[in-house]
Design a protein around this motif. Sequence first.
Motif, PDB file in Angstrom:
ATOM      1  N   GLU A  64       0.819  -1.132  -0.160  1.00  0.00           N
ATOM      2  CA  GLU A  64      -0.094   0.038   0.072  1.00  0.00           C
ATOM      3  C   GLU A  64       0.951   1.223   0.153  1.00  0.00           C
ATOM      4  O   GLU A  64       0.558   2.300  -0.718  1.00  0.00           O
ATOM      5  CB  GLU A  64      -1.067   0.019   1.141  1.00  0.00           C
ATOM      6  CG  GLU A  64      -2.177  -0.964   1.025  1.00  0.00           C
ATOM      7  CD  GLU A  64      -2.975  -1.126   2.326  1.00  0.00           C
ATOM      8  OE1 GLU A  64      -2.534  -0.545   3.262  1.00  0.00           O
ATOM      9  OE2 GLU A  64      -3.999  -1.747   2.206  1.00  0.00           O
ATOM     10  N   TRP A  65       1.840   1.378   0.779  1.00  0.00           N
ATOM     11  CA  TRP A  65       2.713   2.362   0.670  1.00  0.00           C
ATOM     12  C   TRP A  65       3.424   2.665  -0.536  1.00  0.00           C
ATOM     13  O   TRP A  65       3.396   3.820  -1.003  1.00  0.00           O
ATOM     14  CB  TRP A  65       3.944   2.338   1.795  1.00  0.00           C
ATOM     15  CG  TRP A  65       4.648   3.525   1.863  1.00  0.00           C
ATOM     16  CD1 TRP A  65       4.409   4.555   2.570  1.00  0.00           C
ATOM     17  CD2 TRP A  65       5.874   3.985   1.017  1.00  0.00           C
ATOM     18  NE1 TRP A  65       5.413   5.566   2.637  1.00  0.00           N
ATOM     19  CE2 TRP A  65       6.122   5.021   1.646  1.00  0.00           C
ATOM     20  CE3 TRP A  65       6.530   3.176   0.192  1.00  0.00           C
ATOM     21  CZ2 TRP A  65       7.400   5.732   0.950  1.00  0.00           C
ATOM     22  CZ3 TRP A  65       7.651   3.805  -0.402  1.00  0.00           C
ATOM     23  CH2 TRP A  65       8.192   5.209   0.035  1.00  0.00           C
ATOM     24  N   VAL A  66       3.850   1.626  -1.136  1.00  0.00           N
ATOM     25  CA  VAL A  66       4.695   1.749  -2.408  1.00  0.00           C
ATOM     26  C   VAL A  66       3.461   2.239  -3.721  1.00  0.00           C
ATOM     27  O   VAL A  66       3.610   3.269  -4.253  1.00  0.00           O
ATOM     28  CB  VAL A  66       5.186   0.472  -3.128  1.00  0.00           C
ATOM     29  CG1 VAL A  66       5.525   0.675  -4.295  1.00  0.00           C
ATOM     30  CG2 VAL A  66       6.406   0.103  -2.068  1.00  0.00           C
ATOM     31  N   ARG A  67       2.332   1.753  -3.451  1.00  0.00           N
ATOM     32  CA  ARG A  67       1.293   1.899  -4.213  1.00  0.00           C
ATOM     33  C   ARG A  67       0.878   3.479  -4.120  1.00  0.00           C
ATOM     34  O   ARG A  67       0.496   4.226  -5.285  1.00  0.00           O
ATOM     35  CB  ARG A  67       0.062   1.054  -4.324  1.00  0.00           C
ATOM     36  CG  ARG A  67      -0.950   1.416  -5.221  1.00  0.00           C
ATOM     37  CD  ARG A  67      -2.233   0.373  -5.040  1.00  0.00           C
ATOM     38  NE  ARG A  67      -3.501   0.845  -5.846  1.00  0.00           N
ATOM     39  CZ  ARG A  67      -3.630   1.015  -7.037  1.00  0.00           C
ATOM     40  NH1 ARG A  67      -2.834   1.094  -7.829  1.00  0.00           N
ATOM     41  NH2 ARG A  67      -4.810   1.254  -7.478  1.00  0.00           N
ATOM     42  N   ASN A  68       0.671   3.823  -2.904  1.00  0.00           N
ATOM     43  CA  ASN A  68       0.224   5.263  -2.688  1.00  0.00           C
ATOM     44  C   ASN A  68       1.196   6.215  -2.807  1.00  0.00           C
ATOM     45  O   ASN A  68       0.811   7.677  -2.995  1.00  0.00           O
ATOM     46  CB  ASN A  68      -0.521   5.309  -1.207  1.00  0.00           C
ATOM     47  CG  ASN A  68      -1.841   4.254  -1.286  1.00  0.00           C
ATOM     48  OD1 ASN A  68      -2.380   4.124  -2.332  1.00  0.00           O
ATOM     49  ND2 ASN A  68      -2.270   3.814  -0.291  1.00  0.00           N
ATOM     50  N   GLN A 100      16.235   3.718 -12.400  1.00  0.00           N
ATOM     51  CA  GLN A 100      16.802   4.131 -11.114  1.00  0.00           C
ATOM     52  C   GLN A 100      17.075   2.913 -10.101  1.00  0.00           C
ATOM     53  O   GLN A 100      17.913   3.290  -9.283  1.00  0.00           O
ATOM     54  CB  GLN A 100      15.454   4.843 -10.550  1.00  0.00           C
ATOM     55  CG  GLN A 100      15.116   6.026 -11.384  1.00  0.00           C
ATOM     56  CD  GLN A 100      13.914   6.913 -10.722  1.00  0.00           C
ATOM     57  OE1 GLN A 100      14.291   7.556  -9.977  1.00  0.00           O
ATOM     58  NE2 GLN A 100      12.834   6.499 -11.094  1.00  0.00           N
ATOM     59  N   GLY A 101      16.524   1.972 -10.297  1.00  0.00           N
ATOM     60  CA  GLY A 101      16.530   1.002  -9.066  1.00  0.00           C
ATOM     61  C   GLY A 101      16.060   1.342  -7.884  1.00  0.00           C
ATOM     62  O   GLY A 101      15.166   2.409  -7.825  1.00  0.00           O
ATOM     63  N   ALA A 102      15.822   0.507  -7.050  1.00  0.00           N
ATOM     64  CA  ALA A 102      14.931   0.547  -5.906  1.00  0.00           C
ATOM     65  C   ALA A 102      15.403   1.806  -5.035  1.00  0.00           C
ATOM     66  O   ALA A 102      14.525   2.680  -4.584  1.00  0.00           O
ATOM     67  CB  ALA A 102      15.167  -0.734  -4.699  1.00  0.00           C
ATOM     68  N   ASP A 103      16.508   2.110  -4.754  1.00  0.00           N
ATOM     69  CA  ASP A 103      17.042   3.290  -4.002  1.00  0.00           C
ATOM     70  C   ASP A 103      16.582   4.475  -4.395  1.00  0.00           C
ATOM     71  O   ASP A 103      15.812   5.323  -3.873  1.00  0.00           O
ATOM     72  CB  ASP A 103      18.406   3.186  -3.540  1.00  0.00           C
ATOM     73  CG  ASP A 103      18.800   4.431  -2.417  1.00  0.00           C
ATOM     74  OD1 ASP A 103      18.140   4.295  -1.198  1.00  0.00           O
ATOM     75  OD2 ASP A 103      19.806   5.040  -2.669  1.00  0.00           O
ATOM     76  N   GLN A 104      17.199   4.733  -5.552  1.00  0.00           N
ATOM     77  CA  GLN A 104      16.628   6.044  -6.270  1.00  0.00           C
ATOM     78  C   GLN A 104      15.177   6.241  -6.253  1.00  0.00           C
ATOM     79  O   GLN A 104      14.441   7.420  -6.412  1.00  0.00           O
ATOM     80  CB  GLN A 104      17.248   6.209  -7.633  1.00  0.00           C
ATOM     81  CG  GLN A 104      17.356   7.570  -8.284  1.00  0.00           C
ATOM     82  CD  GLN A 104      17.817   8.595  -7.149  1.00  0.00           C
ATOM     83  OE1 GLN A 104      18.772   8.495  -6.549  1.00  0.00           O
ATOM     84  NE2 GLN A 104      17.133   9.829  -7.382  1.00  0.00           N
ATOM     85  N   SER A 110      11.149  -3.261  -8.335  1.00  0.00           N
ATOM     86  CA  SER A 110      12.371  -3.129  -7.395  1.00  0.00           C
ATOM     87  C   SER A 110      12.174  -2.685  -6.146  1.00  0.00           C
ATOM     88  O   SER A 110      12.757  -3.471  -5.035  1.00  0.00           O
ATOM     89  CB  SER A 110      13.551  -2.535  -8.237  1.00  0.00           C
ATOM     90  OG  SER A 110      13.885  -3.089  -9.542  1.00  0.00           O
ATOM     91  N   LEU A 111      11.606  -1.510  -6.160  1.00  0.00           N
ATOM     92  CA  LEU A 111      11.243  -0.883  -4.537  1.00  0.00           C
ATOM     93  C   LEU A 111      10.460  -2.033  -3.788  1.00  0.00           C
ATOM     94  O   LEU A 111      11.067  -2.241  -2.682  1.00  0.00           O
ATOM     95  CB  LEU A 111      10.759   0.199  -4.737  1.00  0.00           C
ATOM     96  CG  LEU A 111      10.608   0.918  -3.214  1.00  0.00           C
ATOM     97  CD1 LEU A 111      11.697   1.225  -2.356  1.00  0.00           C
ATOM     98  CD2 LEU A 111       9.944   2.236  -3.617  1.00  0.00           C
ATOM     99  N   LEU A 112       9.417  -2.476  -4.250  1.00  0.00           N
ATOM    100  CA  LEU A 112       8.563  -3.050  -3.606  1.00  0.00           C
ATOM    101  C   LEU A 112       9.344  -4.646  -3.376  1.00  0.00           C
ATOM    102  O   LEU A 112       9.218  -4.915  -1.981  1.00  0.00           O
ATOM    103  CB  LEU A 112       7.369  -3.501  -4.352  1.00  0.00           C
ATOM    104  CG  LEU A 112       6.469  -4.456  -3.761  1.00  0.00           C
ATOM    105  CD1 LEU A 112       5.973  -4.043  -2.505  1.00  0.00           C
ATOM    106  CD2 LEU A 112       5.091  -4.785  -4.992  1.00  0.00           C
TER     107      LEU A 112
END
Length: 176
Positions: free
Chosen positions: A14-18, A30-34, A48-50
């Motif tokens: 939910e955090w990533v989606r929102n 960008q990859g997860a961190d960027q 990648s972030l999720l």
Amino acid sequence: KAAELGNSPRRIYEWVRNNIEYAPTYGSIQGADQCFQSKICNDMDTASLLIALLRVSGVYAHYEYSTIEIPIEKAMNWVGGVTDPKMVGTIFATNGVPVKMIVSGGTYKAVQIEHVYASAFIDYLPSRGSVHKQGDTFIPLDPSFKQYSYTQGIDIKTAVPFDAQTFADQLVATAT
């Protein structure tokens, strides 16, 4: 961030989606961190972030890659609220996303694109990912695909009338 969200797969998704806005580009840029830092990412960087947040929480997650078909109205909304269906194909193609416009009877009906999302081995029964003890079900998770609500901007000239000449005349008349 995962610890802040209680390492809950549901709360992480939910955090990533929102909080991550979609940018229609192709491949890992960008990859997860960027992606976490900029909050504007394409589908692969969002996945990648999720995946990174899920893995650090002890949830097995991996990438999924497929060709998806999106109804043209939803695609127009997803890429920025464009009003011309042809513009969807132009936006994707210009940014390197393999795209195919689906036309029927001379009308744009849908768009097909190559797309990346995540799949996670979630403790789905009975908590549906709210509590993770041990995974029991692979669940496809796509936080990049969403619909936005767009509102018309305010015409500031009409909303706040301003007569520059009168203002200049008042400045000159009252200046010391």
